[in-house]
Design a protein around this motif. Structure first.
Motif, mmCIF file in Angstrom:
data_model
loop_
_atom_site.group_PDB
_atom_site.id
_atom_site.type_symbol
_atom_site.label_atom_id
_atom_site.label_comp_id
_atom_site.label_asym_id
_atom_site.label_seq_id
_atom_site.Cartn_x
_atom_site.Cartn_y
_atom_site.Cartn_z
ATOM 1 N N LEU A 103 0.814 -1.210 0.000
ATOM 2 C CA LEU A 103 0.000 0.000 0.000
ATOM 3 C C LEU A 103 0.853 1.266 0.000
ATOM 4 O O LEU A 103 0.581 2.218 -0.754
ATOM 5 N N LEU A 104 1.883 1.299 0.827
ATOM 6 C CA LEU A 104 2.676 2.513 1.000
ATOM 7 C C LEU A 104 3.742 2.704 -0.064
ATOM 8 O O LEU A 104 4.019 3.839 -0.458
ATOM 9 N N PHE A 105 4.339 1.626 -0.528
ATOM 10 C CA PHE A 105 5.515 1.760 -1.376
ATOM 11 C C PHE A 105 5.389 1.097 -2.735
ATOM 12 O O PHE A 105 5.639 1.724 -3.756
ATOM 13 N N ASP A 106 4.990 -0.162 -2.793
ATOM 14 C CA ASP A 106 4.970 -0.870 -4.078
ATOM 15 C C ASP A 106 3.911 -0.326 -5.027
ATOM 16 O O ASP A 106 4.089 -0.372 -6.249
ATOM 17 N N SER A 107 2.799 0.177 -4.505
ATOM 18 C CA SER A 107 1.701 0.610 -5.364
ATOM 19 C C SER A 107 1.697 2.112 -5.634
ATOM 20 O O SER A 107 0.878 2.579 -6.423
ATOM 21 N N ARG A 108 2.587 2.854 -4.981
ATOM 22 C CA ARG A 108 2.568 4.316 -5.120
ATOM 23 C C ARG A 108 3.411 4.773 -6.300
ATOM 24 O O ARG A 108 4.614 4.498 -6.344
ATOM 25 N N PRO A 109 2.819 5.476 -7.261
ATOM 26 C CA PRO A 109 3.617 6.012 -8.367
ATOM 27 C C PRO A 109 4.564 7.095 -7.867
ATOM 28 O O PRO A 109 4.194 7.938 -7.049
ATOM 29 N N LEU A 110 5.796 7.045 -8.353
ATOM 30 C CA LEU A 110 6.813 7.990 -7.892
ATOM 31 C C LEU A 110 7.073 9.069 -8.922
ATOM 32 O O LEU A 110 6.920 8.870 -10.123
ATOM 33 N N THR A 111 7.462 10.239 -8.439
ATOM 34 C CA THR A 111 7.858 11.336 -9.310
ATOM 35 C C THR A 111 9.360 11.263 -9.563
ATOM 36 O O THR A 111 10.038 10.352 -9.084
ATOM 37 N N LYS A 112 9.903 12.235 -10.285
ATOM 38 C CA LYS A 112 11.325 12.211 -10.627
ATOM 39 C C LYS A 112 12.218 12.301 -9.395
ATOM 40 O O LYS A 112 13.329 11.784 -9.393
ATOM 41 N N ASP A 113 11.747 12.985 -8.351
ATOM 42 C CA ASP A 113 12.549 13.114 -7.133
ATOM 43 C C ASP A 113 12.290 11.972 -6.146
ATOM 44 O O ASP A 113 12.588 12.082 -4.960
ATOM 45 N N ASN A 114 11.713 10.865 -6.656
ATOM 46 C CA ASN A 114 11.484 9.654 -5.860
ATOM 47 C C ASN A 114 10.486 9.886 -4.737
ATOM 48 O O ASN A 114 10.549 9.252 -3.690
ATOM 49 N N LYS A 115 9.549 10.793 -4.949
ATOM 50 C CA LYS A 115 8.513 11.053 -3.964
ATOM 51 C C LYS A 115 7.141 10.843 -4.608
ATOM 52 O O LYS A 115 6.966 11.041 -5.801
ATOM 53 N N SER A 116 6.192 10.483 -3.805
ATOM 54 C CA SER A 116 4.846 10.255 -4.304
ATOM 55 C C SER A 116 4.125 11.580 -4.498
ATOM 56 O O SER A 116 4.327 12.537 -3.749
ATOM 57 N N ALA A 117 3.273 11.635 -5.508
ATOM 58 C CA ALA A 117 2.525 12.866 -5.771
ATOM 59 C C ALA A 117 1.485 13.125 -4.694
ATOM 60 O O ALA A 117 1.140 14.270 -4.415
ATOM 61 N N ASP A 118 0.957 12.082 -4.069
ATOM 62 C CA ASP A 118 -0.054 12.214 -3.022
ATOM 63 C C ASP A 118 0.568 11.955 -1.656
ATOM 64 O O ASP A 118 1.527 11.185 -1.538
ATOM 65 N N PRO A 119 0.041 12.571 -0.606
ATOM 66 C CA PRO A 119 0.566 12.308 0.737
ATOM 67 C C PRO A 119 0.382 10.845 1.108
ATOM 68 O O PRO A 119 -0.637 10.237 0.754
ATOM 69 N N PRO A 120 1.345 10.259 1.812
ATOM 70 C CA PRO A 120 1.280 8.824 2.099
ATOM 71 C C PRO A 120 0.066 8.429 2.928
ATOM 72 O O PRO A 120 -0.406 7.287 2.833
#
Length: 419
Positions: A103-120
């Motif tokens: 839920l927190l990591f494998d399914s979250r799409p990442l941006t170029k700076d390795n951060k998720s676009a939505d709050p965790p």
């Protein structure tokens, strides 16, 4: 000439439907278990002996009445499994860690700076559909790891085995086998790649979730069968003669099986040779590679520590996993601790001050702040011996020894909580 049946359907149309069945089930449809190989009496006895120590007595009743279910979707704690305090909790804590990981990591799409676009935090309130996906993906990952599919290098082709119950009984009650209502009815299915395991688990996940069902036992059996009964016995190395201990919430060996794919009682890194001048040095195989999900252990007070003198303390491969998620064993109580920042264990600055969530399947949830910076008003090394520290704080100190811990959330109120 095409002949019509009494229902007005042509034979050609009927023939086409047989050749090209629909791959997608209608909403709410529960497919019947089809195929597989019925369990033999020999395997049923071996499976029960390896897992519970005997086939002539039934396992503890909670193992045949503990489903794998999650809390209400789209709400606080929707990421959490729900289960009472019993012997299945060590298994469910291991699965819970993998659910959170997806839920927190494998399914979250990442941006170029390795951060998720939505709050965790938004990912910790999954919908029912995401809950379902998290469950079958987590179960598949655990089973495939036990089959050896995620622990290179490999010797031979990994083979996962999943056993599902049927309506038929294949092993009769006898002096050597006591029926438990599940084991003697199993059909075994074999898989040689992760994708097939995922498809299968998605299709039959409902069998693991049936109320008052045996979902926890089915997952445990899949882990044992995929690892192999002989390999599980070798993993235990004589420390135990069977996998599931008599502890109220289960054993660490079940946790290590789910986290590392091996039911090892040794939590140190790599292989350690133990011997003396009178005996040959014998290898103890611990954790052979860095774990994706970690493990933290606090055995309890001084008396418990003496009673657990032979117990192992986790090495760095369990204390510093790939993701900031840990199964915790705190004075015999199992839970999961996690942080929502995937960079926590990779960035020194992120690890200076951060929050951790602590959750148990009994519904206990607390939020704590961990501050690893030097504090002049606190004798850091002495904090491990602080009699006012809770067991949970002492467990956190096994990872961050000199940390100052502050409870930032509401005080928990759960009767079986170790805190």
């Amino acid at each position: 000439m095409i002949r019509k049946s009494a229902l007005g359907t042509s034979q050609e149309e009927c023939f086409e439907r047989v050749l090209y069945p629909r791959n997608k089930l209608s909403p709410g449809t529960k497919p019947c278990v089809v195929g597989g190989n019925p369990i033999t009496e020999e395997l049923a006895v071996e499976l029960r002996v390896t897992t519970f120590g005997t086939a002539s007595c039934p396992p503890r009743v909670e193992w045949v009445r503990s489903p794998i279910v999650m809390r209400a979707p789209d709400q606080h704690l929707a990421y959490g499994l729900a289960a009472p305090r019993n012997g299945t909790r060590s298994l469910l804590a291991g699965l819970q860690a993998h659910v959170i990981k997806w839920l927190l990591f494998d399914s979250r799409p990442l941006t170029k700076d390795n951060k998720s676009a939505d709050p965790p935090e938004t990912y910790l309130r999954p919908s029912e559909e995401r809950q379902e996906e998290a469950l079958w993906r987590a179960c598949s990952e655990v089973i495939w790891r036990c089959a050896g599919g995620m622990t290179p290098p490999q010797t031979g082709q990994p083979k996962a085995v999943v056993a599902l119950p049927s309506d038929m009984t294949y092993v009769q009650h006898s002096s050597t086998y006591y029926q438990d209502g599940v084991t003697e009815k199993l059909h075994l299915f074999e898989f040689t790649n992760l994708e097939d395991v995922q498809i299968f688990m998605k299709r039959y996940l409902y069998l693991f979730k049936i109320e008052e069902g045996c979902g926890a036992l089915l997952l445990l059996y899949a882990a044992v069968l995929s690892r192999g009964c002989d390999n599980v016995k070798k993993d235990l190395d004589g420390k135990l003669t069977y996998l599931v201990s008599s502890h109220v919430e289960g054993s660490l060996n079940v946790v290590t099986l789910l986290l590392t794919g091996r039911a090892t009682p040794y939590l140190h890194n790599g292989v350690v040779y133990i011997g003396d001048e009178d005996h040959y040095a014998m290898p103890q195989f611990g954790v052979l590679s860095r774990s994706p999900v970690g493990l933290l252990v606090y055995y309890g007070n001084e008396d418990n520590a003496k009673n657990n003198a032979n117990q192992q303390h986790p090495g760095s491969r369990l204390k510093t996993p790939a993701m900031p998620i840990w199964v915790t064993s705190c004075s015999g109580h199992y839970g999961v601790m996690f942080n929502t920042n995937r960079e926590l264990l990779r960035n020194y600055h992120a690890e200076r001050r951060f929050d951790v969530h602590y959750y148990t399947t009994g519904g206990c949830h607390v939020l704590l702040n961990v501050d690893t910076r030097a504090h002049d008003d606190i004798a850091g090394p002495m904090r491990n011996d602080d009699i006012s520290a809770t067991p949970l704080e002492k467990l956190i100190h096994t990872k961050w020894q000199d940390a100052k811990i502050t409870w930032t959330g509401p005080d928990p109120h759960v009767s079986d909580s170790p805190i």
